[in-house]
Design a protein around this motif. Structure first.
Motif, PDB file in Angstrom:
ATOM      1  N   ASN A   1      -4.206   2.223   6.356  1.00  0.00           N
ATOM      2  CA  ASN A   1      -4.998   1.797   7.389  1.00  0.00           C
ATOM      3  C   ASN A   1      -5.626   0.188   7.222  1.00  0.00           C
TER       4      ASN A   1
ATOM      5  N   ASP B   1     -10.623   0.471   9.439  1.00  0.00           N
ATOM      6  CA  ASP B   1      -9.778   0.242  10.730  1.00  0.00           C
ATOM      7  C   ASP B   1      -9.139  -1.168  10.701  1.00  0.00           C
ATOM      8  N   ASP B   2      -8.433  -1.095  11.546  1.00  0.00           N
ATOM      9  CA  ASP B   2      -7.398  -2.543  11.282  1.00  0.00           C
ATOM     10  C   ASP B   2      -8.304  -3.826  11.603  1.00  0.00           C
TER      11      ASP B   2
END
Length: 186
Positions: A177, A57-58
């Motif tokens: 991502n 995820d970021d």
């Protein structure tokens, strides 16, 4: 027929220097091929080990260094392949001063980037730079060519910028991502 001994000596000197350029150029090309092979293997290894990062995820900044390493290797490989193509287009002694001066700043840039990551490759690139530099100077002497290193620096900067954009784009597509801008600021 009267033969000028000084002219004969100069002709022999030119032929002798021309003959020594070919094996030096072949050695340089072989050295470059070996470096490219090492970087190709390293790129595949990194790509394989970095596959885990596709689902990040970021907010996960843990793996940025590993992906950045892959980006540096990919960038270096692209530059060296461009240099290899340039060397392979040499058609004679007159083309050497036209084609090779651009390669020296490119090689030095890649060598500097790999200095801490792959020191053996960096050292081999330094050796390659010295060999190609001497080939450029010798061929320029023999052909009485003139070249502008400041122009070579401008051209090499342009090549470096284009390859950097291309490499960044490929890595960003490969790891959609992973937000490098957020990760670098963390």
């Amino acid at each position: 027929m009267i033969c000028n001994p000084n002219l004969v000596k100069i002709e022999c000197l030119n032929v002798s220097h021309t003959v020594t350029l070919v094996p030096r150029l072949e050695y340089s090309n072989s050295l470059l091929n070996n470096i490219i092979d090492v970087l190709r293997i390293k790129k595949l290894e990194l790509k394989k080990s970095n596959r885990n990062f596709l689902e990040l995820d970021d907010d996960d900044h843990t793996y940025v260094k590993a992906v950045d390493f892959e980006k540096t290797i990919a960038f270096s490989l692209e530059i060296l392949i461009k240099i290899q193509k340039r060397i392979n287009t040499i058609s004679g002694i007159n083309s050497i001063p036209e084609l090779l001066p651009l390669t020296i700043p490119l090689i030095r840039t890649v060598s500097a980037q790999l200095f801490t990551l792959l020191p053996v490759c960096s050292q081999s690139l330094s050796e390659l730079s010295v060999h190609l530099g001497s080939i450029i100077l010798d061929s320029a002497f023999l052909t009485e060519a003139r070249f502008d290193f400041s122009q070579s620096n401008v051209e090499s900067s342009s090549v470096l910028n284009k390859v950097k954009l291309m490499t960044d784009s490929k890595i960003n597509k490969q790891y959609p991502n992973l937000d490098f801008s957020k990760a670098c600021n963390a």
